[in-house]
Design a protein around this motif. Structure first.
Motif, PDB file in Angstrom:
ATOM      1  N   LEU B 114      -4.320   1.189  17.428  1.00 56.04           N
ATOM      2  CA  LEU B 114      -3.531   1.552  16.245  1.00 56.04           C
ATOM      3  C   LEU B 114      -2.368   0.576  16.071  1.00 56.04           C
ATOM      4  CD1 LEU B 114      -3.153   5.443  16.550  1.00 56.04           C
ATOM      5  CD2 LEU B 114      -4.649   4.200  15.007  1.00 56.04           C
ATOM      6  N   ILE B 118      -0.746  -2.642  13.189  1.00 55.29           N
ATOM      7  CA  ILE B 118       0.590  -2.852  12.603  1.00 55.29           C
ATOM      8  C   ILE B 118       0.945  -4.335  12.631  1.00 55.29           C
ATOM      9  CG2 ILE B 118       3.046  -2.230  12.731  1.00 55.29           C
ATOM     10  CD1 ILE B 118       2.199   0.403  14.017  1.00 55.29           C
ATOM     11  N   GLY B 122       0.928  -4.444   8.925  1.00 55.49           N
ATOM     12  CA  GLY B 122       2.266  -3.895   8.673  1.00 55.49           C
ATOM     13  C   GLY B 122       2.268  -2.380   8.662  1.00 55.49           C
ATOM     14  N   GLN B 123       1.102  -1.790   8.855  1.00 57.92           N
ATOM     15  CA  GLN B 123       0.985  -0.346   9.050  1.00 57.92           C
ATOM     16  C   GLN B 123      -0.303  -0.063   9.815  1.00 57.92           C
ATOM     17  OE1 GLN B 123       1.098   1.454   5.160  1.00 57.92           O
ATOM     18  NE2 GLN B 123      -1.002   0.906   4.676  1.00 57.92           N
ATOM     19  N   ILE B 124      -0.606   1.208  10.039  1.00 55.65           N
ATOM     20  CA  ILE B 124      -1.700   1.520  10.958  1.00 55.65           C
ATOM     21  C   ILE B 124      -3.077   1.101  10.430  1.00 55.65           C
ATOM     22  CG2 ILE B 124      -2.921   3.543  11.929  1.00 55.65           C
ATOM     23  CD1 ILE B 124      -0.187   4.385  13.048  1.00 55.65           C
ATOM     24  N   GLY B 125      -3.187   0.901   9.147  1.00 58.69           N
ATOM     25  CA  GLY B 125      -4.442   0.394   8.591  1.00 58.69           C
ATOM     26  C   GLY B 125      -4.189  -0.286   7.262  1.00 58.69           C
ATOM     27  N   GLU B 126      -5.184  -1.044   6.806  1.00 57.53           N
ATOM     28  CA  GLU B 126      -5.018  -1.733   5.532  1.00 57.53           C
ATOM     29  C   GLU B 126      -5.583  -0.880   4.401  1.00 57.53           C
ATOM     30  OE1 GLU B 126      -7.428  -5.176   4.844  1.00 57.53           O
ATOM     31  OE2 GLU B 126      -5.847  -6.166   3.690  1.00 57.53           O
ATOM     32  N   VAL B 127      -4.755  -0.619   3.411  1.00 52.83           N
ATOM     33  CA  VAL B 127      -5.251   0.082   2.226  1.00 52.83           C
ATOM     34  C   VAL B 127      -5.813  -0.978   1.297  1.00 52.83           C
ATOM     35  CG1 VAL B 127      -4.666   1.583   0.293  1.00 52.83           C
ATOM     36  CG2 VAL B 127      -3.579   1.938   2.495  1.00 52.83           C
ATOM     37  N   GLU B 131      -9.965   2.010  -1.200  1.00 54.49           N
ATOM     38  CA  GLU B 131      -9.004   3.121  -1.319  1.00 54.49           C
ATOM     39  C   GLU B 131      -8.338   3.114  -2.697  1.00 54.49           C
ATOM     40  OE1 GLU B 131      -9.104   1.133   1.398  1.00 54.49           O
ATOM     41  OE2 GLU B 131      -9.752   2.569   2.930  1.00 54.49           O
ATOM     42  N   VAL B 144       1.330   1.251  -2.537  1.00 48.60           N
ATOM     43  CA  VAL B 144       2.332   0.173  -2.532  1.00 48.60           C
ATOM     44  C   VAL B 144       1.853  -0.972  -1.642  1.00 48.60           C
ATOM     45  CG1 VAL B 144       4.372   1.588  -3.004  1.00 48.60           C
ATOM     46  CG2 VAL B 144       3.673   1.193  -0.643  1.00 48.60           C
ATOM     47  N   LYS B 145       2.247  -2.186  -2.034  1.00 47.69           N
ATOM     48  CA  LYS B 145       1.864  -3.355  -1.259  1.00 47.69           C
ATOM     49  C   LYS B 145       2.853  -3.503  -0.102  1.00 47.69           C
ATOM     50  CE  LYS B 145      -0.191  -7.778  -2.624  1.00 47.69           C
ATOM     51  NZ  LYS B 145      -0.412  -8.153  -1.270  1.00 47.69           N
ATOM     52  N   VAL B 146       2.317  -3.500   1.110  1.00 39.07           N
ATOM     53  CA  VAL B 146       3.167  -3.622   2.297  1.00 39.07           C
ATOM     54  C   VAL B 146       3.662  -5.066   2.416  1.00 39.07           C
ATOM     55  CG1 VAL B 146       3.236  -3.346   4.811  1.00 39.07           C
ATOM     56  CG2 VAL B 146       1.796  -1.838   3.448  1.00 39.07           C
TER      57      VAL B 146
END
Lengths: 285, 167
Positions: B114, B118, B122-127, B131, B144-146
């Motif tokens: 997990l 990041i 930049g987070q736990i998964g890519e949207v 999605e 939102v774009k990370v």
């Protein structure tokens, strides 16, 4: 009323119907949500392995909302727990704040400490008030028996979140009762859903999920209500990934409220719930 | 769990240091009532019970403690912290122990995977597109774009990659 909406990672992946129903309900209640462009991981699991990195990631998200001049609203208890706790530490501990701000300089940010981090439930119950919610209800769900699940990080640590009594909370029960439905008591109501250990031990997580479902079935609840995408996944998965004869629909709180406000089943994304929820429609007046 | 304890691995200052640190900042006055263990939803699965963890800290058994499976089974529900009559903040103490274990290369694979995300997204998964198409069909705006670049800069600065065993 306006909030910076922090979506987190679980909602856009798995629980878009939670966001959908929250947006519909807030629109009717006159609350505006503004997306937090550029925001990223809340830091929940990062805290497990490195305290400083967790604070830096959480602070970065808080800084984005500070620039927007808005308080943060989360739909997820994990995000709430992580961001509110970091916000508290950075507001009260000048030494740590200095250390974190030194790192944030690299991305031209500075934690100022002038906003709050709130959960959807807090906004509905405290900022808007339960009376206003009652006024918005046009199709009361009379006779519907609901088992409420708060989720740990909405309530604890209580000295930081100052949300409700961590042993005997009332706030979400009152919001459920405001829709005309009845929140019923059951054993082990305060127990964790088990989701945080999902990444480490799936069977252990599902086992914890079962404890609550068994107790809920005993008291004859028609549905369960959660206010966290993580808890929601757990209680649906605990039914779908194990052999169970009975099934209890699990609703995101704004889905329940939305129905009582006259918003349709599809508009609230109830057709996307993995445990079939159409049984509750017979309670709509 | 490793037994018997190797006396050479006893760190007598462990508890003192821990309670002074930022994370473990807690009351030291545990009297072994074990309300933490009787409140814990996962106690039945733990190789070391929560009240035993505090005792082990006091005995300086740092090396043994960071090898326990139980520290990673904690669901961080804070029930023990809320109920402790002596105000020992066990959840935070466990954060400290987990942090120490991580620096010793003991982060469980499930968590490491997990966290590796990041570093990349930049987070736990890519949207992604899938999605966002689903969101669009539902009438939701795109996620939102990370700002991955900024997050990577910060992670580099704190040395996060090497803490979890990635360069």
């Amino acid at each position: 009323m306006k909030f910076a909406y922090f979506a987190g990672c679980t909602i856009p992946f798995r629980e878009n119907n939670y966001e959908l129903s929250a947006r519909k309900v807030f629109e009717r209640l006159g609350v505006t949500l503004v997306d937090m462009e550029g925001s990223g991981c809340c830091g929940f699991y990062v805290e497990y392995v490195d305290h400083l990195t967790w604070l830096v990631l959480a602070a970065r998200n808080i800084c984005i909302a500070e620039k927007m001049g808005l308080n943060i609203m989360t739909l997820c208890n994990g995000c709430l727990g992580s961001l509110a706790k970091a916000n508290h530490i950075l507001k009260t501990d000048p030494e740590t704040r200095k250390k974190v701000n030194e790192i944030l300089k690299d991305v031209d940010m500075e934690f100022k400490g002038n906003i709050r981090v709130e959960h959807l439930v807090e906004i509905l119950a405290k900022d808007l008030g339960t009376e206003k919610i009652e006024e918005a209800v046009i199709r009361p769900l009379e006779g519907l028996k609901i088992a409420v699940h708060y989720g740990c990080h909405m309530l604890r640590p209580s000295d930081i979140l100052e949300f409700d009594d961590p042993e005997d909370p009332k706030i979400l029960d009152e919001l459920v009762n405001a829709t005309g439905a009845t929140s019923i008591t059951y054993m082990e109501k305060g127990i964790c859903c088990g989701a945080p250990v999902m990444a480490i031990d799936v069977n252990l997580a599902l086992q914890i999920g079962q404890i609550k479902l068994t107790n809920i079935e005993k008291v004859g609840a028609d549905a369960m209500v959660t206010a966290c995408p993580f808890c929601h996944i757990m209680y649906e998965s605990s039914q779908l990934m194990t052999e169970r004869e009975l099934s209890v629909p699990v609703l995101h709180y704004p889905q329940l409220l939305g129905l009582a406000m006259g918003i349709s089943y599809e508009e609230l994304g109830l057709n996307m719930n993995r445990v079939d929820a159409c049984g509750i429609l017979k309670f709509l007046k | 769990m490793e037994r018997p304890h190797n006396p050479s691995k006893i760190d007598s200052a462990f508890f003192e240091d821990a309670i002074k640190s930022h994370m473990g900042r807690t009351s030291p006055y545990c009297f072994q009532c074990a309300i933490c263990s009787s409140s814990c939803p996962v106690v039945g699965e733990m190789d070391v019970k929560p009240h035993q963890m505090v005792k082990m800290m006091k005995l300086g058994l740092k090396d043994t403690l960071i090898r326990c499976k139980a520290i990673w089974q904690c669901v961080t529900c804070y029930t023990c912290t809320e109920r402790c009559p002596q105000r020992v903040d066990l959840t935070e103490v466990l954060t400290l122990i987990k942090n120490l274990a991580a620096r010793d290369g003991k982060t469980p694979d499930g968590i490491r995977r997990l966290l590796q995300n990041i570093l990349t997204f930049g987070q736990i998964g890519e949207v992604g597109e899938f999605e966002n198409t689903e969101r669009e069909e539902m009438g939701l705006p795109p996620a939102v774009k990370v700002n991955v670049e900024d997050i990577q800069k910060l992670l580099h600065k704190t040395g996060f990659g090497s803490i979890i065993g990635f360069k």
